[in-house]
Design an enzyme around this catalytic site. Structure first.
Site, short mmCIF file in Angstrom:
data_model
loop_
_atom_site.label_atom_id
_atom_site.label_comp_id
_atom_site.label_asym_id
_atom_site.label_seq_id
_atom_site.Cartn_x
_atom_site.Cartn_y
_atom_site.Cartn_z
N LYS A 193 -13.47 2.85 -3.26
CA LYS A 193 -13.11 4.01 -2.45
C LYS A 193 -14.34 4.57 -1.74
O LYS A 193 -14.26 5.01 -0.60
CB LYS A 193 -12.46 5.08 -3.33
CG LYS A 193 -11.07 4.73 -3.82
CD LYS A 193 -10.47 5.89 -4.59
CE LYS A 193 -9.03 5.61 -5.00
NZ LYS A 193 -8.91 4.51 -5.93
N GLU A 229 -14.27 14.59 -4.52
CA GLU A 229 -13.80 15.10 -3.23
C GLU A 229 -13.30 16.53 -3.37
O GLU A 229 -12.93 16.98 -4.46
CB GLU A 229 -12.65 14.24 -2.70
CG GLU A 229 -13.04 12.86 -2.28
CD GLU A 229 -11.87 12.08 -1.73
OE1 GLU A 229 -12.13 11.10 -1.02
OE2 GLU A 229 -10.71 12.43 -2.02
N HIS A 258 -0.76 12.94 -10.19
CA HIS A 258 -1.21 12.09 -9.09
C HIS A 258 -0.45 10.77 -9.01
O HIS A 258 -0.89 9.85 -8.31
CB HIS A 258 -2.72 11.83 -9.18
CG HIS A 258 -3.52 13.08 -9.37
ND1 HIS A 258 -3.65 14.05 -8.40
CD2 HIS A 258 -4.20 13.55 -10.45
CE1 HIS A 258 -4.39 15.03 -8.86
NE2 HIS A 258 -4.74 14.76 -10.09
N ARG A 294 -2.24 -4.21 -0.44
CA ARG A 294 -1.11 -4.92 -1.05
C ARG A 294 0.19 -4.28 -0.58
O ARG A 294 0.19 -3.27 0.13
CB ARG A 294 -1.19 -4.81 -2.58
CG ARG A 294 -1.28 -3.37 -3.06
CD ARG A 294 -1.22 -3.25 -4.56
NE ARG A 294 -1.61 -1.94 -5.05
CZ ARG A 294 -0.85 -0.86 -5.07
NH1 ARG A 294 0.38 -0.93 -4.57
NH2 ARG A 294 -1.29 0.29 -5.55
#
Length: 667
Positions: free
Chosen positions: A119, A203, A238, A294
């Site tokens: 990421k 973040e 999440h 994917r």
């Protein structure tokens, strides 16, 4: 260059393996399954033309074992491998291994997987490509003090995320500096367990964001398109719970802007095949989160609104063909919603459940409704894999029609044998805020009181149907034992005939700890039931599968009561309720534990023991952490006390209900 694909191996299990096989067969391809010891009789194995064993039940010894899968592909003569999603689907080393073996990998190039696999690196690349980013730290330096300083610079609340993965694993919200260290340690443990990589990024945590993702596709001829977007804002921990397409309220201009950003992201890494670019949006702004290299679990809603088979697109692109449609030709038809039916217990903080599916009925015959599942009645949900039972997809001409069809589909769903989130999903679909498309990632928490109302007293209708089931079942058993030589003997009939007394029978049901007494009076054609709330007249007939055609105080209805041991589960008018029939001929139900003994909430592995015998603990202190299905579950102290004994050590496997430690009251 076109590459022939005649035989396709699916390097996965469950519903995605079954789904890929469906398309492959329609394209005239031979299908090959692989399976672990736990999946020897699984639906995906029986659906394939051939199936090869690849190792023991744990995924790391089977579905994550690259050499075993390549060996199975070579033995079967497979031309290509489709990785599904999860497991090795985003593993660059696996893509390389396929290429080295001369086998087509139905997915992006290894270079693209590597570029988006981290990421942190992906966000640096997106910044260069001009794709908007959420403020945060995406660097390689993983020093705890540095990460804590960066969190302070960004400003709380912040989100710690595993750099190498997704699905909510290794992801923690931190609302204050004092929580950062413990959250970081937990996120790293989960990331290491799920992805073999404990690196994280930090973040800014947006307070009321929407999660919107764009389906992209690219071929080897330089073409790249986006197939509209999906809204995946309704999440828990999440992890996505409900997905829909298109995103409600999305303007054509915003769709084009996000679609262009997604295609730019794909082109920046030389992408080929199916991919999903995930954005987080708040107000007028949207930010790149990550790219999943994917096919996504929620791809059926995109198929529904475009009329395209995305697996077929994947196979065609892997053959070297051009994309079937240009951007201008991609349609947007109606609306579609998907929910994920899981074996989990909403009343126990959604703990994943394992066990046998004693009874399973998934919706069929409802217009616009599709079900993707990899299990059948009698199969087991294993500790080793994701506990998803099925994906239910409802499509309609507009969102209102899709919502209505989803409600009907969930009402027609029946599962007995272990708890599920079916009623929770029903509550979401029935919530007025959902109908009004008031969506963001805080939806579930904001409506928790209505979505998770907690236990309620059993309704008279469910109690009456359970009693009717017991009475009709016992009458049928009595009739089966009647003396054929004297068919009219009152001793061989079951109408409740009694000598010199009124005709009634007493039944007892258990609803949790409560005991409910029901007296059933036999009357011609049926019964009068004395229920806690008053008397109710009932009559009916029952089929062999527990389906009842009944009348309750004259109101006709159809229901089903399924017996599993002494547990009766009543399905009626889209509701379900479970009760235990307390049969006086059997032993009473035993208590499962005492207040001082803390037990494992589910089967799993002990990964942390925070206390030892003699330690003083306060209410809420973390005592033991159990890992199951790649998620951590903390057993906390229910009160102040002293640890008397600890039963297990780190690395031990435990069953659900196993006594982890004994806690004595504080002196």
């Amino acid at each position: 260059m076109t590459r022939p694909i005649r035989t396709l191996l699916i390097a996965n299990r469950g519903e995605i393996a079954v789904r890929v096989m469906r398309t492959a067969r329609a394209m005239g391809l031979k299908t090959i399954a692989v399976y672990s010891e736990a999946d020897a009789r699984a639906l995906h194995v029986e659906s394939a033309d051939e199936a090869y064993p690849i190792g023991p039940a744990p995924a790391r010894e089977s579905y994550l074992k690259i050499d075993a899968i390549i060996d199975a592909a070579q033995k079967s003569g497979a031309d290509a491998i489709h990785p599904g999603y999860g497991f090795l689907s985003e593993n660059a080393a696996f893509a390389d291994a396929c290429a080295a073996a001369g086998i087509v990998f139905v997915g992006p190039p290894a270079s693209a997987i590597r570029a988006m696999g981290s990421k942190s690196a992906a966000k640096a690349l997106m910044e260069t490509a001009g794709v908007p980013l959420v403020p945060g730290y995406h660097g390689e330096d993983q020093d705890e003090a540095l990460l804590a300083r960066e969190a302070g610079r960004i400003g709380y609340p912040v989100l710690i995320k595993a750099s190498a993965g997704g699905g909510g694993k290794g992801m923690k919200v931190v609302r204050a500096a004092g929580e950062f260290s413990e959250a970081l340690a937990s996120a790293k443990r989960e990331a290491r367990s799920a992805f073999g990589d404990d690196r994280v990024l930090v973040e800014k945590y947006l307070t009321k964001p929407r999660h919107i993702e764009v389906q992209v596709f690219a071929d080897t001829h330089g073409n790249a398109v986006y197939l509209n977007e999906r809204d995946c804002s309704i999440q828990r921990r999440h992890q996505k719970v409900v997905e829909e397409a298109p995103a409600p309220g999305m303007s054509a201009e915003r769709r084009a802007a996000m679609g262009k950003a997604a295609v730019d992201a794909a082109k920046a890494v030389g992408y080929v095949g199916a991919g999903t670019v995930e954005f987080i949006a708040e107000g007028d702004h949207f930010f790149f989160m990550e790219m999943n290299t994917r096919l996504q679990v929620e791809h059926p809603v995109t198929e529904a609104i475009t009329g395209q088979d995305l697996v077929e697109w994947q196979i065609r692109v892997a053959r070297g063909e051009t994309l079937p449609l240009t951007q201008a030709d991609i349609p947007l038809i109606g609306h579609a919603i998907e929910v994920r039916l899981y074996a989990e217990d909403p009343d126990r903080d959604f703990l994943p459940q394992v066990g046998r599916l004693d009874h399973l009925v998934l919706p069929s015959g409802i217009p616009g409704v599709r079900v993707d599942s990899g299990v059948r009645a009698g199969d087991s949900v294993s500790i080793h894999y994701d506990p998803m039972i099925a994906k239910i997809i409802a499509a309609g001409a507009d969102r209102a029609e899709a919502v209505g069809r989803m409600g009907a589909a969930l009402a027609a769903t029946e599962v007995v044998g272990l708890p599920t989130n079916r009623a929770f999903l029903q509550a979401i679909v029935a919530e007025p805020a959902f109908a009004a498309a008031e969506l963001d990632t805080g939806f579930i928490e904001r409506h928790r009181d209505t979505l998770l109302p907690g236990p309620a007293p059993v309704e008279p209708r469910a109690l009456a149907l359970a009693a009717l089931h017991v009475l009709l079942d016992e009458a049928r058993m009595s009739a089966q034992t009647a003396d054929a030589a004297d068919p009219f003997s009152p001793w061989g009939l079951a109408p409740g005939w009694r000598l010199n007394r009124s005709a009634f029978v007493d039944l007892t049901f258990a609803d949790g700890a409560a005991r409910i007494a029901v007296r059933a009076h036999y009357v011609p054609g049926g019964f009068h039931l004395d229920l806690p709330g008053g008397q109710l007249s009932v009559e009916g007939v029952m089929d062999d599968d527990g389906t009842l055609t009944a009348r309750l105080d004259g109101v006709r209805l159809r229901a089903r009561v399924v017996r599993s041991g002494q547990r009766l589960t009543v399905f009626a008018a889209g509701t379900e309720r479970s009760l235990d029939h307390v049969d006086p001929r059997l032993a009473s139900i035993e208590a499962t534990g005492t207040a001082g003994r803390l037990v494992a909430p589910m089967p799993g592995t002990i990964i942390r023991v925070a206390v030892k015998a003699g330690d003083q603990v306060a209410k809420g202190d973390a005592l033991v952490v159990v890992e199951a299905m790649k998620m951590e579950h903390t057993v906390a102290a229910p009160r102040e006390g002293t640890v008397k004994s600890v039963r297990f050590a780190v690395g031990d496997l435990v069953d659900e209900g196993a006594e982890l430690l004994v806690l004595e009251d504080a002196s």
